[in-house]
Design a protein around this motif. Structure first.
Motif, PDB file in Angstrom:
ATOM      1  N   ALA A 149       0.861  -1.184   0.000  1.00 25.51           N
ATOM      2  CA  ALA A 149       0.000   0.000   0.000  1.00 25.51           C
ATOM      3  C   ALA A 149       0.893   1.228   0.000  1.00 25.51           C
ATOM      4  O   ALA A 149       1.955   1.236   0.626  1.00 25.51           O
ATOM      5  CB  ALA A 149      -0.927   0.017   1.221  1.00 25.51           C
ATOM      6  N   ASP A 285      -7.466   4.008  -4.038  1.00 27.00           N
ATOM      7  CA  ASP A 285      -8.090   2.858  -3.407  1.00 27.00           C
ATOM      8  C   ASP A 285      -9.175   3.357  -2.457  1.00 27.00           C
ATOM      9  O   ASP A 285      -8.891   4.048  -1.469  1.00 27.00           O
ATOM     10  CB  ASP A 285      -7.041   2.055  -2.649  1.00 27.00           C
ATOM     11  CG  ASP A 285      -7.581   0.764  -2.085  1.00 27.00           C
ATOM     12  OD1 ASP A 285      -7.493  -0.265  -2.775  1.00 27.00           O
ATOM     13  OD2 ASP A 285      -8.096   0.783  -0.944  1.00 27.00           O
ATOM     14  N   SER A 321      -0.292   4.358  -8.516  1.00 29.39           N
ATOM     15  CA  SER A 321      -1.637   3.855  -8.232  1.00 29.39           C
ATOM     16  C   SER A 321      -2.100   2.791  -9.219  1.00 29.39           C
ATOM     17  O   SER A 321      -3.038   2.053  -8.937  1.00 29.39           O
ATOM     18  CB  SER A 321      -2.642   5.015  -8.206  1.00 29.39           C
ATOM     19  OG  SER A 321      -2.937   5.481  -9.512  1.00 29.39           O
ATOM     20  N   PRO A 325      -2.121  -0.418  -4.486  1.00 27.84           N
ATOM     21  CA  PRO A 325      -3.240   0.307  -3.878  1.00 27.84           C
ATOM     22  C   PRO A 325      -2.735   1.595  -3.225  1.00 27.84           C
ATOM     23  O   PRO A 325      -1.823   1.566  -2.400  1.00 27.84           O
ATOM     24  CB  PRO A 325      -3.783  -0.688  -2.841  1.00 27.84           C
ATOM     25  CG  PRO A 325      -3.411  -2.031  -3.396  1.00 27.84           C
ATOM     26  CD  PRO A 325      -2.074  -1.836  -4.052  1.00 27.84           C
ATOM     27  N   ARG A 385      -3.289  -9.002  -2.876  1.00 24.96           N
ATOM     28  CA  ARG A 385      -3.015  -8.264  -4.108  1.00 24.96           C
ATOM     29  C   ARG A 385      -1.516  -8.196  -4.382  1.00 24.96           C
ATOM     30  O   ARG A 385      -1.070  -8.318  -5.523  1.00 24.96           O
ATOM     31  CB  ARG A 385      -3.603  -6.854  -4.031  1.00 24.96           C
ATOM     32  CG  ARG A 385      -5.109  -6.801  -4.215  1.00 24.96           C
ATOM     33  CD  ARG A 385      -5.619  -5.395  -4.444  1.00 24.96           C
ATOM     34  NE  ARG A 385      -4.980  -4.742  -5.584  1.00 24.96           N
ATOM     35  CZ  ARG A 385      -5.351  -3.548  -6.045  1.00 24.96           C
ATOM     36  NH1 ARG A 385      -6.348  -2.892  -5.446  1.00 24.96           N
ATOM     37  NH2 ARG A 385      -4.749  -3.014  -7.072  1.00 24.96           N
TER      38      ARG A 385
END
Length: 393
Positions: A149, A285, A321, A325, A385
């Protein structure tokens, strides 16, 4: 550790370090440096976080003014991106002193909690957002390969989440012609300025057929030196923007054809080059955005609700991005009636309101990371992910 306890601990940590963080913001603001030249800014930040116990790599990913500073050994790697480049002539008129310092604040607030939360906090120093696209360079060099992230906040007149941005490509245009006396021998000249004019007319004519939301803007930087001499040179810089990377590629081809038309019509030679990296559209996200919004509102801030239809300018965080995320909320403070990239915006960058934005933005990101680490659904989603992306690569 409960979420409440983690939040309280992070707030207490940042409170102890707020003078360092705000001193950093003011120092960056007073000493602006341009894209890929932010040596003093990078040193100020890395010196600060190294004293706080971070493992620091300077000159990371082949960029002298990039860095990676990490703390913690958890399997959930959260990247907090720090920007610190300024604009030519108008300094930190985009508030990157606020952006970068808020990211430092978030990393510092999380540092004592990282291992207990199963986090690796990666503070990434990302140069050249205003011109060139350091994050794109770093993405290609593997800076985000282990990241599940990514986040940062951006200075603005108001708080918002869910904002999207336009994809952008920057072009350098140069026509070369043949000089001649404009009255005695114009027929022996090749008019580079006319080539530029024809291209501009062609672009203007194409605007009716552009995809809604697309923007082509530019400035002619030279077009000859004397009225009585056929111009043998003409130069310009142009930005081409569209809603998505796919739409940008189509518009790029058409704009290039317009510049080629100028050369074809006049006989001038054309040198057309892409400047820096293309920036992709920003895809935030939404789940992470909701966590950030709740955190910011818990700090007493009023946040414009998620709206993917909201559109800003362009940012190289868009490229990140598309892979990781990502959130890129705006953190607002009073800036009168001005906006980013206006000279007046610069003078608001070290006000008490801007200082509060640094601290609130940093703490809201820290609390968002705590949510990602402690919410099983969020954590599992992000790790899944990342595992899928790693398997594809």
């Amino acid at each position: 550790m409960t979420i409440t306890a983690a939040r309280d601990h992070s707030r207490a940590t940042l409170t102890r370090r707020q003078d360092e963080v705000l001193g950093l913001s003011h120092a960056l603001h007073a000493d602006p440096e341009l894209a890929y030249e932010e040596h003093r800014a990078a040193r100020r930040i890395t010196d600060l976080v190294e004293r706080a116990g971070f493992d620091v790599t300077r000159g990371a990913y082949g960029l002298p003014t990039a860095f990676r500073a990490t703390v913690g050994t958890g399997d959930l790697v959260v990247a907090i991106c720090a920007e610190y480049d300024a604009l030519p002539g108008i300094g930190h008129a985009c508030g990157h002193n606020v952006n970068g310092s808020a990211s430092v604040a978030a990393a510092l607030a999380l540092a004592p909690l990282a291992d207990e939360l199963g986090l690796t906090v990666a503070l990434l120093g990302t140069p050249a957002e205003e011109s060139g696209g350091g994050k794109v360079d770093m993405l290609r060099a593997g800076a985000f390969d282990d990241v599940a992230a990514a986040m940062m906040v951006h200075a603005a007149p108001q708080d918002a989440v869910g904002l999207t941005t336009l994809a952008i490509s920057s072009l350098s245009v140069a026509y070369s012609g043949v000089p001649a006396h404009a009255a005695a021998m114009p027929h022996r000249g090749v008019n580079a300025a006319d080539a530029m004019m024809i291209a501009q007319v062609a672009i203007a004519a194409h605007r009716q057929q552009m995809v809604p939301g697309a923007v082509v803007s530019g400035v002619v930087t030279s077009a000859g030196d004397a009225a009585n001499v056929i111009p043998d040179h003409a130069t310009a810089t142009y930005d081409v923007r569209a809603g998505t990377s796919e739409e940008l590629a189509e518009l790029q081809a058409r704009v290039r054809a317009c510049f080629e038309a100028g050369a074809l019509a006049t006989g001038a030679d054309l040198l057309l080059e892409t400047v820096g990296n293309d920036y992709a559209d920003l895809r935030q996200d939404l789940a992470m955005g909701r966590s950030y919004q709740a955190a910011a509102e818990a700090l007493g801030r009023t946040v414009l609700a998620n709206d993917p239809g909201l559109r800003g300018g362009s940012t190289d965080m868009g490229n990140v991005s598309h892979v990781v995320p990502t959130i890129h909320p705006s953190i607002g403070y009073d800036c009168g009636d001005t906006i980013m990239h206006h000279p007046d915006f610069t003078r608001y960058g070290t006000t008490p309101a801007a200082d509060r934005a640094v601290l609130d933005g940093g703490l809201a990101m820290a609390w968002t990371a705590i949510d990602l680490a402690t919410d099983p659904a969020q954590r599992d989603r992000l790790l899944a992910r990342h595992a899928a992306r790693t398997a594809r690569n």
